[in-house]
Design a protein around this motif. Structure first.
Motif, PDB file in Angstrom:
ATOM      1  N   THR A  39       0.808  -1.105  -0.159  1.00  0.00           N
ATOM      2  CA  THR A  39      -0.093   0.057  -0.055  1.00  0.00           C
ATOM      3  C   THR A  39       0.744   1.146   0.067  1.00  0.00           C
ATOM      4  O   THR A  39       2.070   0.956   0.187  1.00  0.00           O
ATOM      5  CB  THR A  39      -0.882  -0.058   1.190  1.00  0.00           C
ATOM      6  OG1 THR A  39      -0.143   0.337   2.441  1.00  0.00           O
ATOM      7  CG2 THR A  39      -1.605  -1.344   1.325  1.00  0.00           C
ATOM      8  N   THR A  40       0.283   2.516  -0.172  1.00  0.00           N
ATOM      9  CA  THR A  40       1.058   3.684  -0.076  1.00  0.00           C
ATOM     10  C   THR A  40       1.650   3.957   1.234  1.00  0.00           C
ATOM     11  O   THR A  40       2.602   4.622   1.573  1.00  0.00           O
ATOM     12  CB  THR A  40       0.247   4.697  -0.603  1.00  0.00           C
ATOM     13  OG1 THR A  40      -0.922   4.936   0.487  1.00  0.00           O
ATOM     14  CG2 THR A  40      -0.218   4.684  -1.935  1.00  0.00           C
ATOM     15  N   ASP A  41       1.031   3.463   2.270  1.00  0.00           N
ATOM     16  CA  ASP A  41       1.326   3.633   3.619  1.00  0.00           C
ATOM     17  C   ASP A  41       1.482   2.344   4.468  1.00  0.00           C
ATOM     18  O   ASP A  41       0.492   1.738   4.688  1.00  0.00           O
ATOM     19  CB  ASP A  41       0.838   4.530   4.466  1.00  0.00           C
ATOM     20  CG  ASP A  41       1.082   4.990   5.871  1.00  0.00           C
ATOM     21  OD1 ASP A  41       2.017   4.318   6.127  1.00  0.00           O
ATOM     22  OD2 ASP A  41       0.409   5.634   6.663  1.00  0.00           O
ATOM     23  N   LEU A  42       2.776   1.841   4.708  1.00  0.00           N
ATOM     24  CA  LEU A  42       2.831   0.368   5.221  1.00  0.00           C
ATOM     25  C   LEU A  42       3.195   0.661   6.778  1.00  0.00           C
ATOM     26  O   LEU A  42       3.573  -0.221   7.340  1.00  0.00           O
ATOM     27  CB  LEU A  42       4.218  -0.299   4.791  1.00  0.00           C
ATOM     28  CG  LEU A  42       3.926  -0.535   3.281  1.00  0.00           C
ATOM     29  CD1 LEU A  42       5.362  -0.911   2.780  1.00  0.00           C
ATOM     30  CD2 LEU A  42       2.981  -1.521   3.152  1.00  0.00           C
ATOM     31  N   THR A  43       3.247   1.817   7.448  1.00  0.00           N
ATOM     32  CA  THR A  43       3.374   1.980   8.784  1.00  0.00           C
ATOM     33  C   THR A  43       2.271   1.411   9.797  1.00  0.00           C
ATOM     34  O   THR A  43       2.667   0.905  10.823  1.00  0.00           O
ATOM     35  CB  THR A  43       3.376   3.540   9.116  1.00  0.00           C
ATOM     36  OG1 THR A  43       2.142   4.266   8.888  1.00  0.00           O
ATOM     37  CG2 THR A  43       4.597   4.227   8.473  1.00  0.00           C
ATOM     38  N   GLY A  44       1.163   1.184   9.206  1.00  0.00           N
ATOM     39  CA  GLY A  44       0.155   0.459   9.874  1.00  0.00           C
ATOM     40  C   GLY A  44      -0.197  -1.031   9.480  1.00  0.00           C
ATOM     41  O   GLY A  44      -1.284  -1.704   9.484  1.00  0.00           O
ATOM     42  N   ALA A  45       0.760  -1.588   8.443  1.00  0.00           N
ATOM     43  CA  ALA A  45       0.558  -2.671   7.773  1.00  0.00           C
ATOM     44  C   ALA A  45       0.055  -4.021   8.547  1.00  0.00           C
ATOM     45  O   ALA A  45       0.698  -4.071   9.769  1.00  0.00           O
ATOM     46  CB  ALA A  45       1.780  -2.959   6.776  1.00  0.00           C
TER      47      ALA A  45
END
Length: 277
Positions: A39-45
């Motif tokens: 995804t575009t943001d993996l910080t909360g993957a």
């Protein structure tokens, strides 16, 4: 975040997923495999634990490498043998998430002057190359290569590079392949060297390699990026385990001219997470 609390894990993107392979949990090397949708943001993957790879698959790997329809691991630390081994393991890219699809059909060349791990694979012309690396005891100055059409059959050429280094970072820019930084087992420290060779030259010949100057700091295990104007260095590990968070850049023309000095590099900003995995 990542799928684990491991460090020295390796990552590869395949089929819309980011995979994390192996690493060290702070106590021991493990060969667990995780994945998460890209995804575009993996910080909360959200990561899925896919299980442990077969015991023959190394846990401390240099970098997974995709050739054609398969992913390959070229050597690393084997948790069962408690030693660095030259095992070559592979799986179809499309189904690498299935543990049973991994096999280990071959090994890298053995010997004190040949690398078993700690060397990044890179594709140049008809070959996949590994520069420098670790023989299980010390760094080596070898260059190893295999035809892309036969990536499990390697030939190693000892004592080619100007220095024996772990993890020299290969970057192809213009007519040159550059080896940036790395770690010297002789000194016990990272280095700031730049070595380069024309991509049209015989990369297994010591005479092809010359100094291209120096990096802004001694560093290894860092990331690189290239745009139309600059080469960027990001993160890594410096002297005494320091984790610099400055992003450095150098104009591509300055790099190509050779004789790079530390002052040729400038800051392109900083990031708020130091180090790499």
């Amino acid at each position: 975040g990542t799928g684990s609390t491991y460090y020295f894990s390796s990552f590869v993107v395949s089929g819309g997923y980011l995979y994390e392979l192996g690493g060290n949990n702070g106590t021991a090397w493990v060969n667990t495999m995780f994945r998460t949708p890209v995804t575009t943001d993996l910080t909360g993957a959200v990561w899925t634990n896919l299980g442990n790879l077969p015991t023959a698959v190394p846990a401390d790997v240099s970098d997974p490498f995709v050739i054609g329809n398969n992913i390959y691991i070229f050597g690393g630390y084997n948790t069962t043998a408690a030693a660095y081994v030259g095992t070559i393991c592979t799986a179809p890219v499309a189904t690498m998430n299935v543990i049973a699809n991994w096999t280990c059909p071959a090994t890298l060349p053995a010997g004190a002057n040949n690398s078993l791990s700690h060397a990044y694979p890179v594709s140049i012309g008809d070959y996949v190359y590994r520069f420098g690396g670790y023989n299980g005891t010390t760094g080596v100055a070898a260059v190893a290569r295999a035809l892309l059409s036969s990536p499990t059959s390697w030939t190693s050429y000892p004592n080619v590079l100007p220095a024996a280094l772990l993890y020299p970072n290969p970057v192809i820019i213009g007519n040159y392949v550059y080896l940036l930084g790395g770690y010297s087992t002789a000194s016990g420290n990272p280095v700031n060297t730049i070595y380069r060779a024309l991509i049209t030259s015989d990369l297994t010949n010591p005479a092809s390699w010359t100094s291209g100057g120096v990096l802004p700091i001694p560093v290894y295990l860092f990331g690189t990026a290239v745009d139309a104007s600059y080469l960027y260095l990001v993160g890594g590990y410096g002297t005494a385990g320091a984790t610099p968070n400055t992003i450095y850049k150098i104009p591509l023309g300055t790099l190509a001219a050779g004789g790079v000095v530390a002052g040729s590099w400038t800051s392109a900003g900083a990031f708020n997470v130091s180090g790499t995995t």
